[in-house]
Design a protein around this motif. Structure first.
Motif, mmCIF file in Angstrom:
data_model
loop_
_atom_site.group_PDB
_atom_site.id
_atom_site.type_symbol
_atom_site.label_atom_id
_atom_site.label_comp_id
_atom_site.label_asym_id
_atom_site.label_seq_id
_atom_site.Cartn_x
_atom_site.Cartn_y
_atom_site.Cartn_z
ATOM 1 N N LEU A 1 33.948 35.252 41.473
ATOM 2 C CA LEU A 1 34.337 35.378 40.285
ATOM 3 C C LEU A 1 35.792 36.141 40.008
ATOM 4 O O LEU A 1 36.471 35.963 39.285
ATOM 5 C CB LEU A 1 33.454 36.454 39.484
ATOM 6 N N VAL A 2 36.194 37.214 40.947
ATOM 7 C CA VAL A 2 37.359 37.966 40.844
ATOM 8 C C VAL A 2 38.394 37.612 41.643
ATOM 9 O O VAL A 2 39.699 37.336 41.460
ATOM 10 C CB VAL A 2 37.172 39.373 41.133
ATOM 11 N N VAL A 3 38.193 37.765 43.017
ATOM 12 C CA VAL A 3 39.161 37.374 43.964
ATOM 13 C C VAL A 3 39.293 36.200 44.751
ATOM 14 O O VAL A 3 39.991 35.935 45.842
ATOM 15 C CB VAL A 3 39.189 38.581 44.963
ATOM 16 N N GLY A 4 38.539 34.980 44.602
ATOM 17 C CA GLY A 4 38.617 33.893 45.146
ATOM 18 C C GLY A 4 39.786 33.167 45.339
ATOM 19 O O GLY A 4 40.019 32.474 46.523
ATOM 20 N N GLY A 5 40.648 33.477 44.713
ATOM 21 C CA GLY A 5 42.068 32.888 44.743
ATOM 22 C C GLY A 5 42.726 33.329 46.148
ATOM 23 O O GLY A 5 43.710 32.748 46.296
ATOM 24 N N LYS A 6 42.381 34.651 46.514
ATOM 25 C CA LYS A 6 43.106 35.140 47.701
ATOM 26 C C LYS A 6 42.318 34.465 49.063
ATOM 27 O O LYS A 6 42.851 35.013 50.201
ATOM 28 C CB LYS A 6 42.965 36.354 47.706
ATOM 29 N N PHE A 7 41.574 33.669 49.000
ATOM 30 C CA PHE A 7 41.098 32.995 50.271
ATOM 31 C C PHE A 7 41.964 32.651 51.235
ATOM 32 O O PHE A 7 41.962 32.944 52.344
ATOM 33 C CB PHE A 7 39.822 32.088 50.083
ATOM 34 N N GLU B 1 40.367 40.749 53.184
ATOM 35 C CA GLU B 1 39.837 41.417 54.207
ATOM 36 C C GLU B 1 38.945 42.534 53.817
ATOM 37 O O GLU B 1 37.937 42.731 54.538
ATOM 38 C CB GLU B 1 41.241 42.155 54.944
ATOM 39 N N GLY B 2 39.368 43.500 52.690
ATOM 40 C CA GLY B 2 38.284 44.233 52.264
ATOM 41 C C GLY B 2 36.790 43.726 51.896
ATOM 42 O O GLY B 2 35.772 44.298 52.285
ATOM 43 N N GLU B 3 36.927 42.615 51.232
ATOM 44 C CA GLU B 3 35.731 42.014 50.655
ATOM 45 C C GLU B 3 34.739 41.629 51.830
ATOM 46 O O GLU B 3 33.701 41.862 51.928
ATOM 47 C CB GLU B 3 36.007 40.821 49.677
ATOM 48 N N ALA B 4 35.717 40.919 52.965
ATOM 49 C CA ALA B 4 34.716 40.287 53.931
ATOM 50 C C ALA B 4 34.387 41.592 55.023
ATOM 51 O O ALA B 4 33.074 41.476 55.425
ATOM 52 C CB ALA B 4 35.805 39.739 55.070
ATOM 53 N N MET B 5 34.968 42.706 54.971
ATOM 54 C CA MET B 5 34.693 43.968 55.771
ATOM 55 C C MET B 5 33.124 44.278 54.953
ATOM 56 O O MET B 5 32.098 44.697 55.653
ATOM 57 C CB MET B 5 35.432 44.997 55.795
ATOM 58 N N TYR B 6 33.083 44.608 53.770
ATOM 59 C CA TYR B 6 31.963 44.899 52.859
ATOM 60 C C TYR B 6 30.922 44.063 53.319
ATOM 61 O O TYR B 6 29.798 44.154 53.322
ATOM 62 C CB TYR B 6 32.152 45.355 51.526
ATOM 63 N N PHE B 7 31.148 42.623 53.088
ATOM 64 C CA PHE B 7 29.985 41.530 53.031
ATOM 65 C C PHE B 7 29.509 41.493 54.772
ATOM 66 O O PHE B 7 28.135 41.617 54.825
ATOM 67 C CB PHE B 7 30.937 40.078 52.786
#
Length: 144
Positions: free
Chosen positions: A97-103, A115-121
């Motif tokens: 929803l929010v940051v998918g464009g940063k892939f 990176e942060g999202e991946a770390m949490y995931f």
């Protein structure tokens, strides 16, 4: 000599249950900050994004489950594995929803855009696979 030194170091630091507790506290507390922000500011902005994608806005309240309830359960060591799965799922939805464009982006310092999202995931997945360990507020292993 190095093997002997490593064996000594291993004896001193071999505390997997403490490691699980530290992992749970780190990820649970850090995600909880996001949940507290949602409690203070609401989830209306998430509802608008969901509605823009043709989804019902009430789904936004699921952020409270993924960012408040699940982290508290993880911190306490209660239903740790399902709570960690919920936390990781919440991150997938947030990315979409929010940051998918940063892939496919890299930051100025060479970090992956997600990176942060991946770390949490992946941290949530690690907690799910490891479980709570013995340090939990409940003694019954079936509730950990």
């Amino acid at each position: 000599m190095l093997a002997k030194l490593n064996a000594s170091f291993t004896r001193v630091t071999d505390h997997p249950d403490f490691g699980k507790l530290l992992l749970r506290l780190t990820f649970g507390i850090l995600i909880l900050f996001h949940g507290v922000a949602k409690m203070e500011n609401g989830v209306g902005w998430i509802a608008k994004m969901l509605e823009a994608h043709g989804l019902p806005g009430f789904i936004a309240y699921g952020a409270y489950i993924g960012e408040v309830i699940a982290p508290v359960l993880i911190i306490l060591g209660i239903f740790t594995r399902p709570a960690a799965l919920v936390m990781s799922f919440n991150l997938v939805i947030a990315v979409l929803l929010v940051v998918g464009g940063k892939f496919f982006t890299v930051t100025e310092v060479g970090a992956w855009g997600l990176e942060g999202e991946a770390m949490y995931f992946f941290g949530g997945l690690v907690i799910m696979f490891l479980g709570s360990g013995r340090y939990s507020v409940v003694s019954n292993p079936a509730l950990r």
